[in-house]
Motif scaffolding. Structure first.
Motif, PDB file in Angstrom:
ATOM      1  N   GLU A 561       0.840  -1.205   0.000  1.00  0.00           N
ATOM      2  CA  GLU A 561       0.000   0.000   0.000  1.00  0.00           C
ATOM      3  C   GLU A 561       0.868   1.245   0.000  1.00  0.00           C
ATOM      4  N   ASN A 562       1.940   1.249   0.809  1.00  0.00           N
ATOM      5  CA  ASN A 562       2.858   2.390   0.825  1.00  0.00           C
ATOM      6  C   ASN A 562       3.522   2.582  -0.544  1.00  0.00           C
ATOM      7  N   HIS A 565       0.995   4.107  -2.979  1.00  0.00           N
ATOM      8  CA  HIS A 565       0.800   5.546  -2.795  1.00  0.00           C
ATOM      9  C   HIS A 565       2.009   6.323  -3.291  1.00  0.00           C
ATOM     10  N   ASN A 568       1.938   6.320  -7.080  1.00  0.00           N
ATOM     11  CA  ASN A 568       0.830   7.160  -7.543  1.00  0.00           C
ATOM     12  C   ASN A 568       1.208   8.629  -7.461  1.00  0.00           C
ATOM     13  N   SER A 569       1.840   9.059  -6.322  1.00  0.00           N
ATOM     14  CA  SER A 569       2.240  10.469  -6.182  1.00  0.00           C
ATOM     15  C   SER A 569       3.341  10.827  -7.179  1.00  0.00           C
TER      16      SER A 569
END
Length: 676
Positions: A561-562, A565, A568-569
């Motif tokens: 999950e980290n 993210h 994605n950023s």
């Protein structure tokens, strides 16, 4: 004796003696050393006694110590009542003589110091009568006595001041504070005088102000006198009301005060008092004495054990059996004459009990009356004013009047009841006298009959047996009531037990089957419990494995999950950069010059050109400064020299002006001398 020695050694080791003795060293002192210690103690009391007794004759030492001890009011012990033996023991330094003196002196050192100090001034000189015949000596002796009396007065005043709690430091502070206040007031008065003196007619105004103050003081005194007169008038009215009420009571008492009624009342009071003195109080006193004797006997006897108690109970049972036998014999020998006497005896006992109860009521009423009189005296003494008159306020007077009315009605009721009781008491007393006369006649007849039959004293024995039987009947009645109560309680308990048993029988039967069922269920429970524990252990191991797997998967999921993210950023940032690069490329390729100027490249190129121009300009200025630096420095030095030169000229000019002015003054002074 050992306590006496301990006290002496303890006091001698303390201030101001500090002898460092113990019991052994003090007891082993020589007579001369013991007398020296006694002399040191006397010197502490009277400083005139300070000396070394080795430098003095023994007779003088004894005389000096005896006179001081007599002045201090020392009394020798009983075994030394003879003065010569006491002096002989004091000369030889005997311990039985010196030790009591030391013990007595060390107990009262501060008090004896004060007594010795006062004796110096208060012990009068003995002057022979023949010397007092001389006028000069007589006048001098009278002056001496007056001085002694004056010393007594001053000493008492000094002691009163010391015990009053006043401190000289506080008094000095108060005096200094009052002096400061006085100075401030004087200054204020001076300022006010200066202010008033500037006003016209100030003397007249001061006189009017003085008259106004005098009139105000007079008004206050008149108001105070008016209030005092009002209080005196109110007190006089209250005194008049009290006197009128007393007069009314006295008239009412005088209306009933016939000689016959007064004599009858006095006779009743005399009879009551004689009964109280001759019968009631001696009986009570004898009862109290018996109680005290019994208590003393009980307290003096040793503590009783269980065996002693059992022995006492056995004796009590034997006495009870003897009493029962005597009662049975008496009942078997019952006589009709005794039945008649029993009736009279019962009536006499009833009358005696009534008399005793009325006497107790009378005693209580007298005690209440005495307490009320004491309270009245206390209240009247508390309510005395400064002039000795009672000060009663308005509300207090109302409460007092209401209380007196209620007490008056209560008093009238009590007086009526007391009159009725006295009348009844007189009737009962007369009845008692008649019954006693009849009883005496019957008793005489009975004694004659007993003497004729040869059984003298039978009636006394019978009365004693009747008294014992009455006591026994009371005890038997109490025991019977107790046994009846106990038997009734036992019956109730037995019936309750039977009822509870009958009610519990079906429950007990059902309980037996339930107990068997409980045993079977316990066995089944143990089997199921073992199965459950084995199954729970397997499930617990599987659960722990699954929990570990879930924990690892959760950690992996968190990492993914980290990472998601973060990616994605980063993708969003890259997209923004791509958009900016596309916009920059579009503006750079565009044919519109305004649009080209908005590009980042053009903006940066413009800033670079401006900074290059600025740097070029600054380098040129730096070159000019370097070229003109030496000339500028030289010019600055010249300006500094010029400034110093001008400052020097200014100083010279000031000095020249000062010299010129001094010369003019000298010249003017010389001209003046020439003119003279």
């Amino acid at each position: 004796m050992s306590e006496q020695l301990k006290f002496i050694v303890q006091q001698l080791n303390m201030e101001p003696f500090r002898k460092n003795f113990n019991l052994i060293t003090f007891d082993s002192l020589e007579p001369m050393q013991l007398l020296q210690i006694l002399n040191d103690v006397l010197a502490e009391i009277d400083p005139k006694q300070a000396m070394d007794i080795r430098e003095e004759m023994p007779e003088q030492t004894v005389k000096r110590m005896s006179s001081l001890l007599g002045m201090l009011k020392y009394k020798p012990p009983g075994n030394f009542a003879d003065v010569s033996s006491f002096r002989q023991g004091l000369v030889t330094g005997s311990k039985p003589v010196v030790h009591p003196i030391l013990h007595w002196l060390l107990q009262k050192v501060p008090e004896l110091k004060k007594r010795a100090y006062l004796a110096r001034f208060l012990v009068k000189l003995e002057v022979p009568a023949e010397f007092l015949q001389d006028d000069i000596i007589n006048d001098t002796y009278h002056q001496y006595e007056e001085l002694v009396e004056g010393f007594k007065t001053y000493h008492k005043e000094c002691e009163n001041l010391r015990s009053s709690g006043f401190s000289t430091a506080e008094i000095r502070r108060d005096i200094s504070a009052m002096e400061e206040e006085k100075d401030q007031l004087l200054k204020r008065v001076e300022r006010l005088k200066r202010r008033v003196e500037s006003v016209s007619n100030h003397q007249r105004m001061l006189e009017q102000a003085r008259q106004l103050r005098v009139e105000k003081e007079r008004e206050e005194s008149l108001t105070h006198q008016k209030q005092e007169q009002k209080n005196q008038l109110f007190q006089a009215e209250q005194r008049l009301l009290r006197l009128q009420q007393q007069l009314k009571d006295l008239r009412q008492a005088a209306a009933d005060a016939h000689p016959e009624s007064l004599m009858k009342r006095l006779e009743e009071e005399i009879k009551i008092n004689s009964y109280m003195v001759t019968e009631k109080l001696p009986k009570e006193l004898e009862g109290l004495r018996r109680t005290v004797q019994y208590m003393q006997k009980v307290s003096s006897e040793p503590a009783m054990g269980q065996a002693d108690l059992q022995e006492m109970e056995g004796k009590i049972k034997e006495v009870d059996s003897q009493i029962n036998q005597l009662i049975e014999k008496k009942m078997m020998r019952n006589d009709p004459m005794d039945d008649k006497l029993t009736l009279y005896r019962q009536q006499a006992s009833i009358i005696i009990r009534k008399k005793e109860s009325k006497a107790e009521e009378l005693q209580e009423a007298r005690e209440e009356l005495a307490a009320a009189e004491r309270e009245l005296k206390q209240r009247s003494s508390q309510g005395q004013g400064s002039n000795g008159e009672e000060v009663i306020r308005g509300d207090e007077l109302k409460r007092l009047v209401a209380k007196l009315r209620s007490k008056g009605t209560t008093y009238k009721k009590r007086r009526q009841e007391l009159a009725e009781l006295r009348a009844e008491y007189g009737v009962l007393q007369r009845t008692e006298e008649l019954l006693r006369q009849k009883h005496d006649i019957v008793q005489q007849k009975l004694q004659t009959v007993e003497a004729q039959k040869g059984i003298s004293g039978y009636s006394d024995t019978q009365e004693e047996l009747e008294r014992v039987s009455a006591i026994k009947s009371d005890l038997d009645e109490k025991k019977g009531r107790t046994l009846d109560d106990m038997s009734e309680m036992v019956k109730k308990l037995n019936s309750m037990i039977v009822e509870k048993k009958s009610a519990l029988a079906p429950i007990i039967k059902e309980l037996r089957s339930l107990r068997q069922r409980r045993v079977e269920l316990n066995q089944e429970y143990e089997e199921k419990k073992a199965q459950y524990e084995s199954c729970a252990a397997g499930l617990e191991s599987n659960r722990s494995k699954l929990e570990q797997e879930v924990k690892a998967l959760r950690e992996e999921m968190a990492q993914n999950e980290n990472r998601y993210h973060y990616i994605n950023s980063m993708s969003e940032i890259i997209e923004m950069q791509i958009q900016r690069a596309a916009g920059e490329m579009k503006a750079y390729v565009s044919s519109d010059p305004q649009e080209k100027k908005k590009t980042i490249r053009e903006v940066y190129m413009k800033n670079i050109a401006e900074q290059e121009l600025l740097g070029k300009k600054l380098r040129e200025e730096q070159k000019v400064v370097r070229e003109n630096h030496s000339a500028n420095m030289e010019q600055m030095k010249m300006w500094r020299d010029l400034e110093q030169l001008m400052e020097c000229k200014r100083q010279c000019f000031i000095k020249a002006q000062n010299q010129v002015s001094i010369g003019q003054v000298i010249q003017e002074g010389g001209e003046d001398r020439l003119v003279l």
